[in-house]
Enzyme design. Structure first.
Site, PDB file in Angstrom:
ATOM      1  N   ARG A  69      37.513  30.928  20.911  1.00 24.84           N
ATOM      2  CA  ARG A  69      37.318  32.413  21.048  1.00 24.84           C
ATOM      3  C   ARG A  69      36.173  32.752  21.707  1.00 24.84           C
ATOM      4  NH1 ARG A  69      37.620  36.127  16.031  1.00 24.84           N
ATOM      5  NH2 ARG A  69      39.913  35.701  15.997  1.00 24.84           N
ATOM      6  N   ARG A 183      30.280  39.643   6.367  1.00 28.80           N
ATOM      7  CA  ARG A 183      31.707  39.687   6.757  1.00 28.80           C
ATOM      8  C   ARG A 183      31.707  39.959   8.228  1.00 28.80           C
ATOM      9  NH1 ARG A 183      36.490  37.978   6.498  1.00 28.80           N
ATOM     10  NH2 ARG A 183      37.901  38.577   4.799  1.00 28.80           N
ATOM     11  N   LYS A 184      32.972  39.775   8.833  1.00 35.46           N
ATOM     12  CA  LYS A 184      33.035  40.158  10.267  1.00 35.46           C
ATOM     13  C   LYS A 184      32.689  41.678  10.481  1.00 35.46           C
ATOM     14  CE  LYS A 184      37.260  40.989  11.917  1.00 35.46           C
ATOM     15  NZ  LYS A 184      38.832  40.891  12.137  1.00 35.46           N
ATOM     16  N   GLY A 466      51.506  38.836  12.055  1.00 35.70           N
ATOM     17  CA  GLY A 466      52.135  37.870  11.458  1.00 35.70           C
ATOM     18  C   GLY A 466      51.900  37.980   9.878  1.00 35.70           C
ATOM     19  N   CYS A 471      45.814  41.660  12.634  1.00 34.93           N
ATOM     20  CA  CYS A 471      45.090  41.437  13.885  1.00 34.93           C
ATOM     21  C   CYS A 471      46.020  42.244  14.871  1.00 34.93           C
ATOM     22  CB  CYS A 471      45.288  39.883  14.085  1.00 34.93           C
ATOM     23  SG  CYS A 471      44.410  38.934  12.731  1.00 34.93           S
ATOM     24  N   GLY A 472      47.273  42.206  14.801  1.00 34.59           N
ATOM     25  CA  GLY A 472      48.252  42.877  15.831  1.00 34.59           C
ATOM     26  C   GLY A 472      48.226  44.325  15.553  1.00 34.59           C
TER      27      GLY A 472
END
Ligand code: SRM
Ligand code: SF4
Length: 549
Positions: A69, A183-184, A466, A471-472
């Site tokens: 990434r 975390r992110k 998914g 994420c989408g």
């Protein structure tokens, strides 16, 4: 630095424990060794987790073929950079491909660990980095994809985005000050009017807002240095007319457990203040964010625990300054644009053209070709959008017609079908081990079938994701589809939960789940009905009869 000692060792989750044993960024120094060792022999925690600090993701679905990434600040890259990315995936033949992500970024696939030293050298040569792009780090910073091209933008944020990235990555070399967040962390910054970044779903977002000129700025007078680097656009000198700046939103995030839109921090900053405020917020989160339960570690959970007022005052303390209250309204007053098609730039005689890249998937040949297009017709610049598409900028009027006859435009259309145009999909089961369903291929097929049977009078944004990690971004879509396990005839089958009502652009708000557990094999007629009932779609034969009669 994070004071993990203040949290008792027993209360740390397993991620905190391995981070405490060895910082993720330490892996950067070990790449040669790891490359020589190979993926099967290397330490498992290094392989599965720490490599993500240099943007390298072990894929249990394709063991030995890693994902990388990148960081593409503001989604802007050069043709040289695109060619290097193409060369990297090209060497892996059928295994190699790349995806444009929902954060205006690129992920490469098929990567062999023994090639990492060479790949990093190639990146370095063209100013690319994949540093700190996964795990408990700050993700790619999103910005307006037409920053600097848009005649209607209020502020060109490209330099600011780069400065923020340079600050927390030490100019792409890695910065251990920010390599151990709880975390992110997602950051978005926009100076445009259409909320092209989905500000509301970021942990920290800066949105354009004017403040009446009172001469009472929070910054120490005449001391811009203390607030970070100048941006070359000084809006703060004229204190009589409205001053340009940003309102700050905090705490937006999606996770399997909880999804929240960002809330106002009640703070307004000038562009010169953005960098310092960003750093202060990151430090407060780094040092106080909750680390015991990983499901409750995103920024919003800390804000919940403290309340927004305490969070704000902690940020002020870090800054050593009080923050001005938010401007009464922001300038996000347009509907969101998708940038597909041909548009005039603010620079006379120049145009940008948005190409549709189906579900963001590219192969080496596509990437070389896109780089060629940018060189031959434009200025060698490519831009990515959060809808997983590409923009080629700076095409002179005189080159436009020839550009439009280029064979690549057939593959990457400037006028795709109504549903295809706005289709977004996360990685799904092909490469992601969290996935409950296959997404990209299924989404593309289903949308094609729906388009062939229906006519539309308006675009409909359909997002596939998914699994509940989102994420989408199904919650920002007109129709969002989230992978789940459904039951059919007593058996577990791939299915989706359906979300509706996501609104983007002005007055953005998140969509909600309206139907659960539809088996994927039964989904198409359900979608068809939704499109007819809620979005004015008409069956093709009906539309034909109406137009003839
Ligand atoms: Fe994501 C984890 C892919 C945007 C929420 N995401 C993952 C992993 C790394 C899981 C894994 O290890 O397999 C996925 C990698 C799959 C692969 O092989 O590609 C993955 N996320 C993606 C991308 C590629 C989806 C896409 O096809 O575009 C996006 C990459 C963005 C980037 O360039 O950095 C991507 N992920 C998002 C977004 C959307 C956004 O940022 O606007 C979200 C929701 C917003 C948010 O984070 O608040 C998102 N991803 C997650 C989560 C849930 C986070 C949480 O707090 O629980 C996970 C799981 C985790 O972190 O534990 C996750
Ligand atoms: Fe993987 Fe789930 Fe994210 Fe899709 S939403 S990329 S399946 S983690």
């Amino acid at each position: 630095m994070t004071d993990i000692a203040t949290t008792t060792k027993t209360s740390l989750n397993k991620f905190e424990k391995f981070k405490a044993e060895k910082d993720g960024l330490a892996i950067k120094q070990e790449i040669q060794e790891i490359a020589a060792l190979g993926w099967e022999a290397m330490d498992e925690t290094d392989r599965d987790h720490r490599l993500k600090w240099v943007g390298v993701f072990f894929r249990p679905v394709t063991p030995g073929k890693f994902m990388m990434r990148m960081r593409i600040p503001n989604g802007i890259l050069t043709s040289d950079q695109m060619r290097v990315l193409a060369e990297v995936v090209q060497r892996y033949g059928d295994d190699g491909n790349a995806d444009i992500t929902t954060r205006q970024n690129i992920q490469l696939r098929g990567i062999r660990i023994e090639d990492l030293p060479d790949i990093f050298n190639k990146f370095h040569a063209v100013g690319l980095t994949s540093i700190q792009s996964g795990m408990d780090n700050i993700r790619n910073i999103t910005g307006d994809p037409i920053a600097g091209l848009d005649a209607d933008e209020l502020y060109d944020t490209r330099e600011l985005v780069q400065q923020i990235q340079d600050m927390f990555t030490n100019k792409g070399e890695g910065n251990s000050e920010f390599s151990n967040l709880p975390r992110k962390f997602n950051i978005a910054i926009t100076g445009g009017r259409d909320n092209s970044v989905h500000a509301e779903i970021n942990d920290l977002a800066f949105v354009p807002a004017f403040k009446e000129g009172t001469g009472e700025l929070g910054a120490p007078s005449g001391d811009k240095g203390q607030w970070g680097l100048g941006t070359g656009q000084d809006f703060s000198s004229n204190t009589q007319s409205p001053i340009f700046g940003f309102n700050i939103l905090v705490g937006g995030f999606f996770s399997a457990k909880r999804c929240e839109a960002a809330i106002p921090l009640n703070a307004w900053v000038t562009p010169e203040e953005v960098l310092a405020v960003c750093r202060a917020i990151l430090e407060v989160y780094r040092d106080n964010g909750l680390r015991a339960n990983r499901l409750k570690s995103r920024l919003m959970w800390l804000i919940d625990e403290w309340g927004i007022d305490k969070f704000r005052s902690e940020v002020e303390q870090r800054l050593g300054k009080s923050l001005l209250p938010a401007a009464p309204k922001d300038e996000i007053d347009w509907e969101k644009r998708d940038h597909i098609g041909i548009y005039q730039q603010k620079q006379p005689g120049l145009n940008y053209v948005g190409l549709h890249i189906p579900v963001g998937r590219m192969y080496a040949e596509d990437m070389f070709e896109l780089a060629r297009l940018a060189d031959v017709y434009g200025s060698g610049e490519l831009r990515l959008t959060v809808e997983q598409n590409v923009i080629i900028s700076n095409i002179p009027d005189s080159r436009l017609n020839t550009f439009l006859t280029d064979p690549l435009i057939e593959r990457f259309s400037i006028d795709p079908g109504v549903l295809t145009r706005s289709l977004v999909s996360c990685t799904g089961a092909q490469f992601c081990n969290f996935a409950l369903i296959e997404t990209k291929n299924r989404a593309t097929e289903m949308i094609k079938d729906l388009e062939s049977g229906l006519t539309f009078t308006r675009p409909v944004r359909i997002h596939w994701t998914g699994c509940p990690n989102s994420c989408g971004q199904p919650q920002v879509a007109d129709i969002g589809l989230m992978g789940t396990k459904a039951r059919k005839n007593g058996k577990a089958v791939e299915g989706v939960d359906i979300y509706m009502g996501g609104k983007v652009g002005k007055d953005a708000h998140l969509g909600e789940c309206i139907q659960k557990g539809i088996p994927c094999e039964d989904l198409q007629p359900v979608l068809r009905d939704l499109l007819i009932e809620h979005f004015g779609a008409k069956p093709r034969h009906e539309a034909l009869v109406t137009s003839q009669g």
